[in-house]
Design a protein around this motif. Structure first.
Motif, PDB file in Angstrom:
ATOM      1  N   THR A  29       0.841  -1.200   0.000  1.00 39.00           N
ATOM      2  CA  THR A  29       0.000   0.000   0.000  1.00 39.00           C
ATOM      3  C   THR A  29       0.877   1.251   0.000  1.00 39.00           C
ATOM      4  O   THR A  29       1.836   1.345   0.772  1.00 39.00           O
ATOM      5  N   HIS A  30       0.541   2.193  -0.864  1.00 39.17           N
ATOM      6  CA  HIS A  30       1.261   3.461  -0.944  1.00 39.17           C
ATOM      7  C   HIS A  30       0.436   4.557  -0.277  1.00 39.17           C
ATOM      8  O   HIS A  30      -0.798   4.504  -0.278  1.00 39.17           O
ATOM      9  N   PHE A  31       1.119   5.558   0.238  1.00 37.19           N
ATOM     10  CA  PHE A  31       0.462   6.641   0.962  1.00 37.19           C
ATOM     11  C   PHE A  31       0.857   7.987   0.357  1.00 37.19           C
ATOM     12  O   PHE A  31       2.025   8.224   0.058  1.00 37.19           O
ATOM     13  N   VAL A  32      -0.142   8.845   0.178  1.00 33.40           N
ATOM     14  CA  VAL A  32       0.051  10.153  -0.438  1.00 33.40           C
ATOM     15  C   VAL A  32      -0.584  11.213   0.450  1.00 33.40           C
ATOM     16  O   VAL A  32      -1.746  11.079   0.847  1.00 33.40           O
ATOM     17  N   ALA A  33       0.169  12.255   0.764  1.00 34.58           N
ATOM     18  CA  ALA A  33      -0.354  13.368   1.550  1.00 34.58           C
ATOM     19  C   ALA A  33      -0.986  14.393   0.623  1.00 34.58           C
ATOM     20  O   ALA A  33      -0.392  14.781  -0.393  1.00 34.58           O
ATOM     21  N   VAL A  34      -2.190  14.829   0.969  1.00 38.75           N
ATOM     22  CA  VAL A  34      -2.924  15.825   0.186  1.00 38.75           C
ATOM     23  C   VAL A  34      -3.032  17.086   1.036  1.00 38.75           C
ATOM     24  O   VAL A  34      -3.615  17.054   2.122  1.00 38.75           O
ATOM     25  N   SER A  35      -2.468  18.185   0.544  1.00 38.34           N
ATOM     26  CA  SER A  35      -2.438  19.432   1.303  1.00 38.34           C
ATOM     27  C   SER A  35      -3.126  20.548   0.542  1.00 38.34           C
ATOM     28  O   SER A  35      -3.233  20.508  -0.689  1.00 38.34           O
ATOM     29  N   HIS A  36      -3.582  21.540   1.294  1.00 39.55           N
ATOM     30  CA  HIS A  36      -4.192  22.720   0.670  1.00 39.55           C
ATOM     31  C   HIS A  36      -3.170  23.444  -0.187  1.00 39.55           C
ATOM     32  O   HIS A  36      -2.011  23.607   0.205  1.00 39.55           O
ATOM     33  N   GLY A  37      -3.593  23.862  -1.369  1.00 47.95           N
ATOM     34  CA  GLY A  37      -2.740  24.651  -2.254  1.00 47.95           C
ATOM     35  C   GLY A  37      -3.420  25.948  -2.635  1.00 47.95           C
ATOM     36  O   GLY A  37      -4.610  26.142  -2.362  1.00 47.95           O
ATOM     37  N   GLU A  38      -2.666  26.821  -3.243  1.00 46.44           N
ATOM     38  CA  GLU A  38      -3.199  28.103  -3.705  1.00 46.44           C
ATOM     39  C   GLU A  38      -3.376  28.069  -5.216  1.00 46.44           C
ATOM     40  O   GLU A  38      -2.634  27.389  -5.927  1.00 46.44           O
ATOM     41  N   ILE A  39      -4.359  28.828  -5.703  1.00 48.18           N
ATOM     42  CA  ILE A  39      -4.589  28.857  -7.145  1.00 48.18           C
ATOM     43  C   ILE A  39      -3.366  29.410  -7.879  1.00 48.18           C
ATOM     44  O   ILE A  39      -3.116  29.082  -9.032  1.00 48.18           O
ATOM     45  N   SER A  40      -2.564  30.209  -7.164  1.00 46.48           N
ATOM     46  CA  SER A  40      -1.351  30.753  -7.768  1.00 46.48           C
ATOM     47  C   SER A  40      -0.321  29.675  -8.076  1.00 46.48           C
ATOM     48  O   SER A  40       0.632  29.901  -8.829  1.00 46.48           O
ATOM     49  N   ALA A  41      -0.505  28.458  -7.503  1.00 47.11           N
ATOM     50  CA  ALA A  41       0.409  27.354  -7.785  1.00 47.11           C
ATOM     51  C   ALA A  41       0.233  26.824  -9.201  1.00 47.11           C
ATOM     52  O   ALA A  41       1.092  26.096  -9.699  1.00 47.11           O
ATOM     53  N   ILE A  42      -0.886  27.162  -9.837  1.00 44.52           N
ATOM     54  CA  ILE A  42      -1.145  26.722 -11.210  1.00 44.52           C
ATOM     55  C   ILE A  42      -0.465  27.711 -12.150  1.00 44.52           C
ATOM     56  O   ILE A  42      -0.921  28.853 -12.322  1.00 44.52           O
ATOM     57  N   GLN A  43       0.632  27.302 -12.731  1.00 44.83           N
ATOM     58  CA  GLN A  43       1.436  28.156 -13.591  1.00 44.83           C
ATOM     59  C   GLN A  43       1.713  27.439 -14.911  1.00 44.83           C
ATOM     60  O   GLN A  43       1.560  26.220 -15.014  1.00 44.83           O
ATOM     61  N   PRO A  44       2.110  28.187 -15.959  1.00 46.37           N
ATOM     62  CA  PRO A  44       2.522  27.513 -17.189  1.00 46.37           C
ATOM     63  C   PRO A  44       3.606  26.478 -16.897  1.00 46.37           C
ATOM     64  O   PRO A  44       4.516  26.712 -16.117  1.00 46.37           O
ATOM     65  N   ASN A  45       3.451  25.315 -17.495  1.00 44.94           N
ATOM     66  CA  ASN A  45       4.341  24.161 -17.330  1.00 44.94           C
ATOM     67  C   ASN A  45       4.106  23.393 -16.041  1.00 44.94           C
ATOM     68  O   ASN A  45       4.777  22.391 -15.788  1.00 44.94           O
ATOM     69  N   SER A  46       3.135  23.814 -15.201  1.00 45.91           N
ATOM     70  CA  SER A  46       2.763  22.987 -14.054  1.00 45.91           C
ATOM     71  C   SER A  46       2.142  21.687 -14.568  1.00 45.91           C
ATOM     72  O   SER A  46       1.438  21.679 -15.582  1.00 45.91           O
ATOM     73  N   TYR A  47       2.389  20.594 -13.852  1.00 45.50           N
ATOM     74  CA  TYR A  47       1.716  19.342 -14.176  1.00 45.50           C
ATOM     75  C   TYR A  47       0.557  19.180 -13.209  1.00 45.50           C
ATOM     76  O   TYR A  47       0.755  19.161 -11.991  1.00 45.50           O
ATOM     77  N   ILE A  48      -0.660  19.112 -13.754  1.00 45.31           N
ATOM     78  CA  ILE A  48      -1.854  19.105 -12.912  1.00 45.31           C
ATOM     79  C   ILE A  48      -2.804  17.981 -13.307  1.00 45.31           C
ATOM     80  O   ILE A  48      -2.695  17.395 -14.389  1.00 45.31           O
ATOM     81  N   GLY A  49      -3.739  17.716 -12.419  1.00 45.04           N
ATOM     82  CA  GLY A  49      -4.892  16.882 -12.723  1.00 45.04           C
ATOM     83  C   GLY A  49      -6.131  17.656 -12.307  1.00 45.04           C
ATOM     84  O   GLY A  49      -6.113  18.358 -11.295  1.00 45.04           O
TER      85      GLY A  49
END
Length: 202
Positions: free
Chosen positions: A61-81
């Motif tokens: 089993t793998h574990f992933v932490a999910v944290s609050h982010g800011e919309i400013s984190a979305i920038q050109p060349n960001s990899y997103i889902g």
């Protein structure tokens, strides 16, 4: 610790859960829930619809932490889902945006069906054009295509990071990607756990 394993872990399998064909094994299930209790071998959760479910944990089993982010984190060349809903003009309206760390770039690349009540698509890719003039509008490029996605200011934005079992505590909100056995029991492939009260929006 599994932190060093996560970049190698095919998170695409996690995010592509639900796209299996008749020629492949059954797709993993996604359980969106809150942890009720934790043992060495399982977690007991209550789903968002109120169902009590026990899900086995394994050494894989793998574990992933999910944290609050800011919309400013979305920038050109960001990899997103982003889980999104189709709009009449052919664009997509984001319901949530997940910003991946560089080590997870390429995870789940593509555009495919999703199972949120208010979002029936998931698009993972690289942010190309970004227009802030009339609200935040993105072009997300993935292998084989691109989608235009409108991101309202109030859309939840989260970031991901490698985690471990210490993320699992009563009251923590999770999305569990699990394999379902023939007898209906669930075994977790991955657990995405919200930190500091975050509810994983995917």
């Amino acid at each position: 610790m599994r932190k060093t394993l996560l970049p190698v872990f095919a998170l695409g399998a996690l995010l592509l859960a639900g796209t299996a064909s008749a020629q492949t094994p059954p797709a993993p299930t996604r359980t969106r829930a809150t942890i009720e209790s934790v043992s060495e071998t399982s977690i007991a959760v209550k789903t968002r619809t109120g169902q009590a479910v026990t899900i086995a944990l394994t050494p894989e089993t793998h574990f992933v932490a999910v944290s609050h982010g800011e919309i400013s984190a979305i920038q050109p060349n960001s990899y997103i889902g982003t889980a999104a809903a189709p709009q009449p003009d052919g664009s997509l309206k984001a319901i949530e945006v997940t910003v991946f760390p560089e080590s997870m770039r390429g995870s789940g690349d593509g555009h495919y069906a999703w199972d949120l009540p208010n979002a029936n698509t998931m698009t993972n890719g690289v942010v190309g054009k970004l227009d802030n003039a009339h609200g935040r509008t993105l072009t997300v490029d993935y292998k084989g295509g691109e989608k235009q996605i409108v991101v309202p200011d109030d859309v939840p934005v989260v970031t991901l990071a490698p985690g471990d079992r210490t993320l699992l505590k009563p009251g923590v909100h999770v999305v569990v990607i699990a394999a379902k056995a023939a007898d209906g029991t669930l075994s977790a492939n991955a657990v995405l756990a919200g930190q500091n009260g975050v509810v994983p929006p995917m």
